[in-house]
Design a protein around this motif. Structure first.
Motif, mmCIF file in Angstrom:
data_model
loop_
_atom_site.group_PDB
_atom_site.id
_atom_site.type_symbol
_atom_site.label_atom_id
_atom_site.label_comp_id
_atom_site.label_asym_id
_atom_site.label_seq_id
_atom_site.Cartn_x
_atom_site.Cartn_y
_atom_site.Cartn_z
ATOM 1 N N VAL A 126 0.810 -1.317 0.010
ATOM 2 C CA VAL A 126 -0.045 0.064 0.012
ATOM 3 C C VAL A 126 1.029 1.202 0.214
ATOM 4 N N PHE A 127 0.578 2.285 -0.887
ATOM 5 C CA PHE A 127 1.325 3.315 -1.128
ATOM 6 C C PHE A 127 0.436 4.579 -1.343
ATOM 7 N N TYR A 128 0.297 5.528 -0.356
ATOM 8 C CA TYR A 128 -0.516 6.570 -0.419
ATOM 9 C C TYR A 128 0.434 7.670 -0.621
ATOM 10 N N ILE A 129 0.384 8.485 -1.933
ATOM 11 C CA ILE A 129 1.189 9.553 -2.059
ATOM 12 C C ILE A 129 0.418 10.544 -2.685
ATOM 13 N N SER A 130 -0.791 10.867 -2.217
ATOM 14 C CA SER A 130 -1.769 11.904 -2.748
ATOM 15 C C SER A 130 -1.078 13.133 -2.551
ATOM 16 N N ASN A 131 -1.602 14.277 -3.331
ATOM 17 C CA ASN A 131 -1.164 15.649 -3.092
ATOM 18 C C ASN A 131 0.152 15.793 -2.684
ATOM 19 N N ASN A 132 1.057 15.468 -3.546
ATOM 20 C CA ASN A 132 2.473 15.759 -3.204
ATOM 21 C C ASN A 132 2.766 16.310 -4.562
ATOM 22 N N LEU A 133 4.111 16.236 -4.974
ATOM 23 C CA LEU A 133 4.467 17.214 -6.279
ATOM 24 C C LEU A 133 4.911 16.273 -7.452
ATOM 25 N N ILE A 134 4.542 15.110 -7.513
ATOM 26 C CA ILE A 134 4.846 14.216 -8.823
ATOM 27 C C ILE A 134 4.128 14.954 -10.017
ATOM 28 N N LYS A 135 5.199 15.044 -10.980
ATOM 29 C CA LYS A 135 4.526 15.791 -12.233
ATOM 30 C C LYS A 135 5.068 14.877 -13.425
ATOM 31 N N GLU A 136 5.923 13.898 -13.406
ATOM 32 C CA GLU A 136 6.304 12.999 -14.419
ATOM 33 C C GLU A 136 5.861 11.514 -14.462
ATOM 34 N N TRP A 137 5.481 11.080 -15.650
ATOM 35 C CA TRP A 137 5.242 9.592 -15.620
ATOM 36 C C TRP A 137 6.670 8.673 -15.185
ATOM 37 N N ALA A 138 7.511 9.120 -15.444
ATOM 38 C CA ALA A 138 8.935 8.319 -14.972
ATOM 39 C C ALA A 138 8.817 8.067 -13.597
ATOM 40 N N GLU A 139 8.264 8.994 -12.884
ATOM 41 C CA GLU A 139 8.348 8.667 -11.524
ATOM 42 C C GLU A 139 7.267 7.664 -11.033
ATOM 43 N N VAL A 140 6.099 7.684 -11.741
ATOM 44 C CA VAL A 140 4.942 6.740 -11.347
ATOM 45 C C VAL A 140 5.553 5.215 -11.942
ATOM 46 N N VAL A 141 6.210 5.342 -12.907
ATOM 47 C CA VAL A 141 6.782 4.078 -13.506
ATOM 48 C C VAL A 141 7.774 3.307 -12.326
ATOM 49 N N ARG A 142 8.413 4.022 -11.685
ATOM 50 C CA ARG A 142 9.332 3.389 -10.780
ATOM 51 C C ARG A 142 8.419 2.536 -9.809
#
Length: 185
Positions: free
Chosen positions: A118-134
């Motif tokens: 489980v990974f809850y990381i809502s309302n942060n500053l992620i703006k690139e798909w490369a980060e989601v792909v990690r």
């Protein structure tokens, strides 16, 4: 006014709960007043702790948790954390990381979290798909909350968002609190 130290917060918890923190499985140090500004080695004394909450403080980085050999869930939501650096200290046991409402823009280091479900990381500053792909590097990851990040705002609608995330993260079964229904091949 000086910040509350982890040692002070733990002592306060022991007093309020009439229990030794070293023996406790669940320790809640959220909403401290004054807030905790720094995670430190005092946390490593919590050797039996399986769930630790440090939400709603003023913490800016993850530290001091190396001795927490039984930690399964950590809540660090609503702080000032800028990176996941330091979380690797509990990679062997951690199953849930709740870190929404922080200042994280990169997910560097998430790959060591092999037990993460489980990974809850809502309302942060992620703006690139490369980060989601990690997140593909976390084989047990099933439940992710990403809404409220700048990357979502770039999507035309919620359906496009869900499709784009689930195409990239094939193992997840829940996104932003909603179960994923996949069409069978």
């Amino acid at each position: 006014m000086a910040a509350t130290s982890c040692k002070e917060a733990i002592a306060r918890w022991e007093q309020n709960n009439n229990q030794q923190a070293i023996e406790a499985k669940v320790i809640e140090l959220q909403f401290q007043f004054p807030p905790i500004a720094k995670m430190d080695g005092a946390l490593s004394t919590l050797v039996n702790c399986e769930k630790l909450s440090l939400s709603s403080n003023m913490i800016d980085k993850i530290a001091g948790i190396g001795g927490m050999k039984n930690l399964k869930i950590i809540s660090l939501a609503r702080n000032n954390i800028k990176s996941l650096s330091g979380i690797e200290a509990v990679a062997a046991t951690l199953e849930e990381l709740w870190i929404s409402y922080n200042l994280i823009d990169k997910l560097k280091g998430i790959n060591v979290m092999q037990k993460l479900k489980v990974f809850y990381i809502s309302n942060n500053l992620i703006k690139e798909w490369a980060e989601v792909v990690r997140l593909q590097e976390c084989p047990n990851l099933k439940d992710v909350v990403l809404m409220g990040n700048p990357i979502m705002e770039a999507q035309p609608d919620i359906d496009s968002w869900r499709k784009d995330v689930t195409t990239r993260l094939k193992n997840i079964i829940k996104l932003d609190g909603i179960p994923i229904v996949r069409e069978e091949d």
